[in-house]
Design a protein around this motif. Structure first.
Motif, mmCIF file in Angstrom:
data_model
loop_
_atom_site.group_PDB
_atom_site.id
_atom_site.type_symbol
_atom_site.label_atom_id
_atom_site.label_comp_id
_atom_site.label_asym_id
_atom_site.label_seq_id
_atom_site.Cartn_x
_atom_site.Cartn_y
_atom_site.Cartn_z
ATOM 1 N N CYS A 194 11.086 -35.742 5.030
ATOM 2 C CA CYS A 194 11.414 -37.006 5.694
ATOM 3 C C CYS A 194 10.482 -38.065 5.136
ATOM 4 O O CYS A 194 9.317 -37.776 4.855
ATOM 5 N N ASP A 195 10.976 -39.301 4.983
ATOM 6 C CA ASP A 195 10.123 -40.356 4.428
ATOM 7 C C ASP A 195 10.236 -41.643 5.229
ATOM 8 O O ASP A 195 10.054 -42.727 4.687
ATOM 9 N N TRP A 196 10.578 -41.537 6.519
ATOM 10 C CA TRP A 196 10.592 -42.679 7.415
ATOM 11 C C TRP A 196 11.510 -43.804 6.924
ATOM 12 O O TRP A 196 11.241 -44.984 7.129
ATOM 13 N N VAL A 204 14.654 -31.456 0.303
ATOM 14 C CA VAL A 204 14.958 -30.754 1.548
ATOM 15 C C VAL A 204 15.188 -29.271 1.327
ATOM 16 O O VAL A 204 14.696 -28.425 2.093
ATOM 17 N N ASP A 205 15.926 -28.896 0.295
ATOM 18 C CA ASP A 205 16.232 -27.476 0.080
ATOM 19 C C ASP A 205 14.960 -26.673 -0.151
ATOM 20 O O ASP A 205 14.753 -25.613 0.465
ATOM 21 N N LYS A 206 14.094 -27.154 -1.026
ATOM 22 C CA LYS A 206 12.848 -26.444 -1.292
ATOM 23 C C LYS A 206 11.942 -26.472 -0.061
ATOM 24 O O LYS A 206 11.260 -25.487 0.248
ATOM 25 N N ALA A 207 11.924 -27.595 0.633
ATOM 26 C CA ALA A 207 11.081 -27.706 1.815
ATOM 27 C C ALA A 207 11.453 -26.655 2.858
ATOM 28 O O ALA A 207 10.574 -25.995 3.440
ATOM 29 N N PHE A 208 12.752 -26.476 3.093
ATOM 30 C CA PHE A 208 13.162 -25.501 4.089
ATOM 31 C C PHE A 208 13.006 -24.067 3.601
ATOM 32 O O PHE A 208 12.960 -23.142 4.412
ATOM 33 N N GLU A 209 12.882 -23.884 2.312
ATOM 34 C CA GLU A 209 12.611 -22.549 1.800
ATOM 35 C C GLU A 209 11.160 -22.136 2.044
ATOM 36 O O GLU A 209 10.862 -20.961 2.186
ATOM 37 N N VAL A 210 10.261 -23.108 2.130
ATOM 38 C CA VAL A 210 8.839 -22.766 2.234
ATOM 39 C C VAL A 210 8.225 -23.083 3.598
ATOM 40 O O VAL A 210 7.123 -22.599 3.896
#
Length: 317
Positions: A194-196, A204-210
């Motif tokens: 998220c970047d306000w 997002v895809d990589k973020a939710f993977e980790v």
């Protein structure tokens, strides 16, 4: 080999304030503020240059390749700690960093676990250090409309002298009105969730993977120089600020001098209050507040002189 100082690598993010420029006597420009100063780093993305001694002008990664054992001892290259000053006029993006396995698999990089020592925080300043929900579907829905920070960011109040530990996988963001120095591992992968509403690229895809929604930041409180909740204590005083498998950072208050033998590993000294001189048998460097020096593994015993608070960071192996 004498203690090494570096020419920092500066970054001008859109959330930057002017605390770094003011601390270092740099030009202030609200359109191009020095939001990040990578003071010690050998990562290919942000490698610094040595500023003193016979190796002056060399990139740190090249110097390590040529003088590996002298500079960092028997550790692998990717066990060099990073020191980065950060000044947030606005809250940073909600982001997450990968652990070693994830970083290698997704980007061929290394783990990014980090910590923040707070030099200054405006009254009421908070940072985000975790998620208030473990519901990944709810987080994904919030990612779609860029509202994760407002809806699910775990807010933590901080003040001067706090040391915040942020393990890989923790959803986090440095908050507005906070000037901090980051002590972290070698890796440099950041996945924005998220970047306000700023419109920058998200990952997002990589973020939710980790992401680990159960992981939260932890805080230790040290107050300002000389502060001791247990009563008066003799200086120098050494207190452990943060410890993990990739780095240790001690908070040391000094009124005259502090001498130690690092035992064949490199140490990084970062001045966060006052000023000091870092001396080894091979030479000496002066540090103003917000400056760092790397004491090479080959230096043997060294001394920090001054009326100051420093962070003493090193790899625990």
């Amino acid at each position: 080999m004498e203690p090494l100082k570096f020419s920092p690598t500066y970054v001008h993010p859109i959330w930057a304030g002017d605390a770094i420029a003011k601390a270092r006597g740099l030009p202030t420009d609200t359109e191009h503020n020095y939001g990040e100063a990578f003071d010690v780093s050998a990562h290919p993305d942000v490698c610094v240059t040595i500023a003193n001694g016979p190796l002056a002008g060399m990139h740190l990664d090249d110097a390590i390749s040529a003088h590996h054992d002298d500079i960092i001892g028997t550790l692998p290259d990717h066990d060099l700690i990073q020191i980065t000053f950060m000044d947030a006029r606005e809250t940073l993006s909600i982001q997450v960093h990968p652990n070693e396995e994830q970083a290698q698999r997704l980007d061929g990089d290394h783990e990014k676990t980090e910590s923040w020592y707070i030099l200054h925080a405006e009254p009421g300043a908070t940072l985000i250090g975790g998620s208030t929900t473990t519901d990944l579907d709810a987080l994904r829905a919030a990612a779609a409309d860029d509202s994760i920070g407002e809806r699910f960011g775990k807010r933590i109040a901080v003040s001067e002298g706090d040391f915040v530990f942020v393990p890989a996988g923790t959803m986090h963001a440095l908050g507005a009105g906070i000037f901090a120095v980051e002590v972290g591992s070698f890796g440099n992968r950041t996945y924005r969730m998220c970047d306000w509403g700023r419109g920058r690229e998200l990952h997002v895809d990589k973020a939710f993977e980790v992401v680990n929604t159960e992981s939260t930041a932890t805080v230790r409180h040290f107050g300002s120089y000389g502060h001791d909740e247990a009563g008066d204590a003799a200086l120098p005083r050494i207190r452990e600020g943060v410890r993990c498998g990739l780095f240790v950072s001690n908070v040391i208050d000094i009124d005259k001098d502090y001498e130690t033998e690092p035992g064949g590993v490199y140490h990084i000294i970062t001045c966060v209050q006052g000023s000091c001189t870092v001396e080894s048998p091979e030479g000496a460097v002066g540090l103003a507040c917000t400056e760092s020096a790397l004491v090479p593994a080959s230096a043997g015993r060294y001394t920090v002189r001054g009326t100051c608070r420093v962070l003493q960071s090193y790899h625990p192996r």
